[in-house]
Scaffold this active site. Structure first.
Site, short mmCIF file in Angstrom:
data_model
loop_
_atom_site.label_atom_id
_atom_site.label_comp_id
_atom_site.label_asym_id
_atom_site.label_seq_id
_atom_site.Cartn_x
_atom_site.Cartn_y
_atom_site.Cartn_z
N SER A 1 0.87 -1.18 0.00
CA SER A 1 0.00 0.00 0.00
C SER A 1 0.90 1.22 0.00
O SER A 1 2.03 1.15 0.49
CB SER A 1 -0.88 0.00 1.27
OG SER A 1 -1.42 1.29 1.49
N TYR B 1 -1.86 -0.47 10.41
CA TYR B 1 -1.93 -0.86 9.00
C TYR B 1 -0.71 -0.33 8.25
O TYR B 1 -0.07 -1.06 7.47
CB TYR B 1 -3.22 -0.29 8.39
CG TYR B 1 -3.42 -0.61 6.93
CD1 TYR B 1 -3.90 -1.85 6.52
CD2 TYR B 1 -3.15 0.34 5.94
CE1 TYR B 1 -4.10 -2.14 5.17
CE2 TYR B 1 -3.34 0.06 4.60
CZ TYR B 1 -3.82 -1.18 4.22
OH TYR B 1 -4.01 -1.46 2.88
N1 LIG Z 1 -8.69 -0.92 -1.40
C1 LIG Z 1 -7.65 -0.14 -1.32
O1 LIG Z 1 -7.76 1.09 -1.51
C2 LIG Z 1 -6.31 -0.71 -1.02
C3 LIG Z 1 -5.21 0.16 -1.05
C4 LIG Z 1 -3.95 -0.35 -0.78
C5 LIG Z 1 -3.77 -1.67 -0.48
N2 LIG Z 1 -4.86 -2.50 -0.44
C6 LIG Z 1 -4.62 -3.90 -0.10
O2 LIG Z 1 -5.26 -4.74 -1.03
C7 LIG Z 1 -5.54 -5.99 -0.41
C8 LIG Z 1 -7.01 -6.35 -0.66
O3 LIG Z 1 -7.82 -5.39 0.02
P1 LIG Z 1 -9.24 -4.94 -0.52
O4 LIG Z 1 -9.23 -3.46 -0.60
O5 LIG Z 1 -9.61 -5.73 -1.72
O6 LIG Z 1 -10.16 -5.31 0.73
P2 LIG Z 1 -11.26 -6.43 0.93
O7 LIG Z 1 -12.30 -6.36 -0.12
O8 LIG Z 1 -11.69 -6.29 2.37
O9 LIG Z 1 -10.45 -7.78 0.73
C9 LIG Z 1 -9.62 -8.33 1.70
C10 LIG Z 1 -9.49 -9.81 1.39
O10 LIG Z 1 -8.60 -10.38 2.36
C11 LIG Z 1 -9.19 -11.58 2.82
N3 LIG Z 1 -8.73 -11.93 4.17
C12 LIG Z 1 -8.82 -11.18 5.28
N4 LIG Z 1 -8.35 -11.87 6.33
C13 LIG Z 1 -7.96 -13.09 5.85
C14 LIG Z 1 -7.41 -14.25 6.43
N5 LIG Z 1 -7.17 -14.33 7.76
N6 LIG Z 1 -7.12 -15.31 5.65
C15 LIG Z 1 -7.38 -15.26 4.31
N7 LIG Z 1 -7.91 -14.19 3.70
C16 LIG Z 1 -8.20 -13.11 4.47
C17 LIG Z 1 -10.68 -11.35 2.76
O11 LIG Z 1 -11.35 -12.61 2.58
P3 LIG Z 1 -12.15 -13.41 3.73
O12 LIG Z 1 -12.74 -12.41 4.66
O13 LIG Z 1 -13.16 -14.17 2.94
O14 LIG Z 1 -11.12 -14.30 4.35
C18 LIG Z 1 -10.82 -10.53 1.50
O15 LIG Z 1 -10.96 -11.38 0.38
C19 LIG Z 1 -5.19 -5.84 1.07
O16 LIG Z 1 -3.92 -6.36 1.32
C20 LIG Z 1 -5.18 -4.33 1.25
O17 LIG Z 1 -4.37 -3.91 2.32
C21 LIG Z 1 -6.12 -2.04 -0.70
#
Ligand SMILES: NC(=O)c1ccc[n+]([C@@H]2O[C@H](COP(=O)([O-])OP(=O)(O)OC[C@H]3O[C@@H](n4cnc5c(N)ncnc54)[C@H](OP(=O)(O)O)[C@@H]3O)[C@@H](O)[C@H]2O)c1
Length: 256
Positions: A147, A160
């Site tokens: 991120s 985070y």
């Molecule tokens: N959205 C943004 O703006 C943004 C920006 C920078 C970085 N990111 C990064 O992108 C990645 C995805 O985030 P997102 O924005 O797509 O959020 P999201 O929709 O909340 O997705 C997070 C995913 O992680 C999974 N997860 C959480 N805990 C887990 C565990 N213990 N074991 C296995 N899977 C787990 C969740 O699946 P389950 O709950 O089904 O396990 C979900 O599929 C993350 O690493 C986040 O930090 C996002």
């Protein structure tokens, strides 16, 4: 040859694929004709995604239950995927969570939960896959999802931000050790994209204010991650390892 066709027939495991960025990365891989394994805890959502992946063009699609806080679950997931596909070419280490609130109010459990998924979980999954590649004398590519908060900081997201700084440093350390095994490790550092992890934030005053501080004055569309994903997942990046690529509308170069 275009980037997408370079992924055709390759096998890709995406963690945290039940929603958001992970589901999107799986879809890009599927559109490219890859064999795709989607893993997360919410198996029902993964099952729902399978039909979309097949429709998008996946050579094969499978759903695997995975909790990255459990070493046992990671090992079982890797066994299932390597057995089903016979090999694995790309690991997308995407599972992640966030906590919100001032650092001073965060409990030890809040801190441990974020580190447990975002740092320990990413580490254990990378190592579990890399051990299998090393034992099979196979090459492979890891894409860690960091991120921009692993580099810059913001209020209310300290654990985070610390965890994502860990992902960036982990990417470099593992790249250094594994280059000799033909294993490349790179990271994408997304700026802000609307997903479940930040669903309410962009509607809030703080979210609207933050958007004005992004040089491009908007959040990203998931499709704007496609190019960098295909670059890092394919041999188009064959001489790249230890790299961290921001996709953020210029957020990292802004001091606001
Ligand atoms: N959205 C943004 O703006 C943004 C920006 C920078 C970085 N990111 C990064 O992108 C990645 C995805 O985030 P997102 O924005 O797509 O959020 P999201 O929709 O909340 O997705 C997070 C995913 O992680 C999974 N997860 C959480 N805990 C887990 C565990 N213990 N074991 C296995 N899977 C787990 C969740 O699946 P389950 O709950 O089904 O396990 C979900 O599929 C993350 O690493 C986040 O930090 C996002």
């Amino acid at each position: 040859m275009d980037l997408a066709s370079r992924l055709s027939g390759r096998s890709v495991l995406v963690t945290g694929a039940s929603s958001g960025l992970g589901a999107h990365f799986a879809t890009i891989a599927a559109r490219s004709g890859a064999r795709v394994a989607v893993a997360a805890r919410r198996h029902d959502l993964l099952e729902g995604l399978l039909a979309e992946l097949s429709e998008a063009g996946a050579a094969e699609a499978m759903a695997v239950e995975l909790d990255v806080t459990s070493e046992e679950s990671i090992e079982a997931c890797c066994d299932t995927v390597f057995q089903a596909f016979g090999d694995l070419n790309v690991l997308v280490n995407n599972a992640g969570i966030a906590t919100e609130g001032w650092a001073i109010d965060q409990s030890a459990t809040d801190f441990d939960n974020v580190m447990g998924v975002n740092v320990r979980g990413v580490w254990l999954t990378a190592v579990a896959v890399a051990r299998r590649w090393r034992d099979a004398k196979a090459a492979g590519t890891v894409i860690n999802i960091a991120s921009i908060l692993g580099d810059r900081v913001a209020t209310g997201v300290a654990p985070y931000a610390v965890s994502k700084a860990g992902v960036i440093q982990m990417t470099k350390a593992l790249a250094l050790e594994w280059a000799r095994n033909g294993i490349r490790v790179n990271a994408i550092a997304p700026g802000y994209f609307a997903t479940d992890i930040n669903a309410d934030f962009f509607d809030s005053d703080a979210g609207q204010g933050m958007m004005k501080r992004i040089p491009m004055r908007r959040i990203g569309n998931l499709e704007e991650l496609d190019g960098v994903f295909l670059l890092l997942a394919t041999d188009a990046s064959s001489f790249m390892t230890g790299g961290v690529i921001p996709v953020d509308g210029g957020h990292l170069v802004s001091s606001l």
